[in-house]
Design a protein around this motif. Sequence first.
Motif, PDB file in Angstrom:
ATOM      1  N   TRP A  49       0.798  -1.238   0.000  1.00 57.45           N
ATOM      2  CA  TRP A  49       0.000   0.000   0.000  1.00 57.45           C
ATOM      3  C   TRP A  49       0.828   1.286   0.000  1.00 57.45           C
ATOM      4  O   TRP A  49       0.371   2.340   0.438  1.00 57.45           O
ATOM      5  CB  TRP A  49      -0.966   0.020   1.209  1.00 57.45           C
ATOM      6  CG  TRP A  49      -1.508  -1.342   1.547  1.00 57.45           C
ATOM      7  CD1 TRP A  49      -2.232  -2.145   0.712  1.00 57.45           C
ATOM      8  CD2 TRP A  49      -1.368  -2.065   2.773  1.00 57.45           C
ATOM      9  NE1 TRP A  49      -2.543  -3.329   1.342  1.00 57.45           N
ATOM     10  CE2 TRP A  49      -2.028  -3.302   2.607  1.00 57.45           C
ATOM     11  CE3 TRP A  49      -0.751  -1.786   3.992  1.00 57.45           C
ATOM     12  CZ2 TRP A  49      -2.078  -4.262   3.627  1.00 57.45           C
ATOM     13  CZ3 TRP A  49      -0.807  -2.739   4.989  1.00 57.45           C
ATOM     14  CH2 TRP A  49      -1.465  -3.954   4.805  1.00 57.45           C
ATOM     15  N   SER A 102       3.336   1.883   1.851  1.00 59.63           N
ATOM     16  CA  SER A 102       3.656   2.303   3.216  1.00 59.63           C
ATOM     17  C   SER A 102       5.142   2.284   3.540  1.00 59.63           C
ATOM     18  O   SER A 102       5.553   2.785   4.583  1.00 59.63           O
ATOM     19  CB  SER A 102       2.871   1.460   4.227  1.00 59.63           C
ATOM     20  OG  SER A 102       3.037   0.098   3.959  1.00 59.63           O
ATOM     21  N   THR A 137      -0.792   2.779  -2.981  1.00 55.36           N
ATOM     22  CA  THR A 137      -1.911   3.439  -2.300  1.00 55.36           C
ATOM     23  C   THR A 137      -2.690   2.469  -1.417  1.00 55.36           C
ATOM     24  O   THR A 137      -2.542   1.258  -1.522  1.00 55.36           O
ATOM     25  CB  THR A 137      -2.937   3.944  -3.344  1.00 55.36           C
ATOM     26  OG1 THR A 137      -3.549   2.782  -3.945  1.00 55.36           O
ATOM     27  CG2 THR A 137      -2.298   4.767  -4.430  1.00 55.36           C
ATOM     28  N   ASP A 138      -3.603   3.064  -0.650  1.00 52.29           N
ATOM     29  CA  ASP A 138      -4.610   2.264   0.059  1.00 52.29           C
ATOM     30  C   ASP A 138      -5.568   1.642  -0.955  1.00 52.29           C
ATOM     31  O   ASP A 138      -5.521   1.968  -2.139  1.00 52.29           O
ATOM     32  CB  ASP A 138      -5.434   3.175   0.991  1.00 52.29           C
ATOM     33  CG  ASP A 138      -4.660   3.498   2.256  1.00 52.29           C
ATOM     34  OD1 ASP A 138      -3.682   2.782   2.551  1.00 52.29           O
ATOM     35  OD2 ASP A 138      -5.037   4.480   2.930  1.00 52.29           O
ATOM     36  N   ASP A 139      -6.480   0.825  -0.436  1.00 48.39           N
ATOM     37  CA  ASP A 139      -7.430   0.154  -1.334  1.00 48.39           C
ATOM     38  C   ASP A 139      -8.349   1.159  -2.037  1.00 48.39           C
ATOM     39  O   ASP A 139      -8.891   2.068  -1.414  1.00 48.39           O
ATOM     40  CB  ASP A 139      -8.295  -0.830  -0.539  1.00 48.39           C
ATOM     41  CG  ASP A 139      -7.474  -2.021  -0.067  1.00 48.39           C
ATOM     42  OD1 ASP A 139      -6.243  -2.030  -0.266  1.00 48.39           O
ATOM     43  OD2 ASP A 139      -8.080  -2.946   0.490  1.00 48.39           O
ATOM     44  N   SER A 147     -11.977   8.508  -4.584  1.00 49.56           N
ATOM     45  CA  SER A 147     -10.983   7.468  -4.270  1.00 49.56           C
ATOM     46  C   SER A 147     -10.100   7.206  -5.485  1.00 49.56           C
ATOM     47  O   SER A 147      -8.871   7.097  -5.371  1.00 49.56           O
ATOM     48  CB  SER A 147     -11.722   6.189  -3.850  1.00 49.56           C
ATOM     49  OG  SER A 147     -10.865   5.085  -3.891  1.00 49.56           O
ATOM     50  N   ASN A 181      -5.988   7.910  -5.587  1.00 49.50           N
ATOM     51  CA  ASN A 181      -4.983   6.903  -5.937  1.00 49.50           C
ATOM     52  C   ASN A 181      -4.154   7.336  -7.139  1.00 49.50           C
ATOM     53  O   ASN A 181      -2.944   7.115  -7.190  1.00 49.50           O
ATOM     54  CB  ASN A 181      -5.661   5.554  -6.202  1.00 49.50           C
ATOM     55  CG  ASN A 181      -6.033   4.855  -4.911  1.00 49.50           C
ATOM     56  OD1 ASN A 181      -6.085   5.479  -3.850  1.00 49.50           O
ATOM     57  ND2 ASN A 181      -6.294   3.570  -4.975  1.00 49.50           N
ATOM     58  N   ASP A 219      -3.790   0.421  -7.801  1.00 40.81           N
ATOM     59  CA  ASP A 219      -4.827  -0.551  -7.413  1.00 40.81           C
ATOM     60  C   ASP A 219      -5.732  -0.900  -8.599  1.00 40.81           C
ATOM     61  O   ASP A 219      -5.693  -0.293  -9.659  1.00 40.81           O
ATOM     62  CB  ASP A 219      -5.647  -0.091  -6.204  1.00 40.81           C
ATOM     63  CG  ASP A 219      -6.235  -1.280  -5.432  1.00 40.81           C
ATOM     64  OD1 ASP A 219      -5.998  -2.441  -5.823  1.00 40.81           O
ATOM     65  OD2 ASP A 219      -6.932  -1.054  -4.418  1.00 40.81           O
TER      66      ASP A 219
END
Length: 388
Positions: A188, A190, A207-209, A216, A220, A240
């Motif tokens: 993600w 991180s 990225t996050d989901d 969103s 991303n 993603d």
Amino acid sequence: MKYKTSLLAFALLPVLLGGSLVSRGALDNRLALTPPMGWNSWNHFACNVSDSLIRQTADAMASSGMRDAGYRYVVIDDCWQVSRDGRGRIVADPVRFPHGIKALADYIHSKGLKFGIYTDAGTKTCQGRPGSYGYEEQDARTYAAWGVDYVKEDWCNASGLDAPKQYAKFRDALARSGRPIVFSICEWGSNQPWEWAPKVGNLWRTTDDIEDKWASMLANLDQSGQHPTAAKPGAWNDPDMLEIGNGGGMTDDEYRAHLSLWAIVAAPLIAGNDVRTMSAATKAVLLNPEVLAVDQDSLGAQGILVWEPVPELQVWAKPLRDGSRAVALLNRSSKPDTITAYFSRSGIHTDSARVRDLWSHSDVGRFKGKYSVLVRPHAAVMVRLTPI
Ligand code: GLA
């Protein structure tokens, strides 16, 4: 004796280099020379995966034209696994996958598709299923024996672990398995993967989901868009999977923008909808050959934001192998507006260029210096600029 000494030195090289497996150099598995394309179960089905769902999906990918458009990898995400047996071998859910994973992989291959599976670098997956920590070699061997072509490795339940080291462990286990397997890193963004992941995996989440929502999707895009120089053939930033046609959380204009922008930033194109029941509108977006060709361009450059004269009105451009540029004119605002792509800012250095619209599939004409177009709210116009 001399020979033996040099062999020993060679064997110890990683240790001499500080023990880091990552320092051995670039990932060279010759896979994913263009961004991987396929389908993954997570966005639509979450844990509700089964042998019949995956087979029906493979059938639909072949019959709908998705496979022939380039969507090759059929990937089962989390929840296919339930435990390990007495010898540590990973066990698939016997109720949901009654024929076992090898038989499913064989079926997918018989359809001219490739097969992908999911694991986690930690002790457990994000849904609490067994992870690969401590079982990297064994899992890689098992996957290779099953005929797996693509592994996504997640990062849940991995606290205290070092991401570059753990992912390199799996990379090396996959290499030793002897089967060509695309490696998808999913931590993600991180641990700054754009700095180390090009040597470890073929793609890495930035990225996050993602969610099936305009905001969103844009968030991303913006995050992944910050690391264009990390991308190259075999190594891709991954903002993603696609949400096109997933739950109706975006309009068709927004879904067209989603595909356009993923193509501009050379993102992997992993569909996340139910392809068995997709509408004609969804199919038309996912299968637009001219936009897919931009994503799959062999130059392998990640496009960038080149111009934002007013907040929310953006021009993104990607250089292509033949010297032309793909350009997305993105209206993030909620009212229609005219957006201008200046050729010089988009990397076109001739006075004039031919403009082709990649959604209307038409040649718009020859233009001098710039191309201006009215863009609907929450939409993108995508063109190809060919220098004259
Ligand atoms: C994480 C990943 C997702 C998906 C789920 C599965 O959230 O980022 O893409 O794989 O785990 O549990």
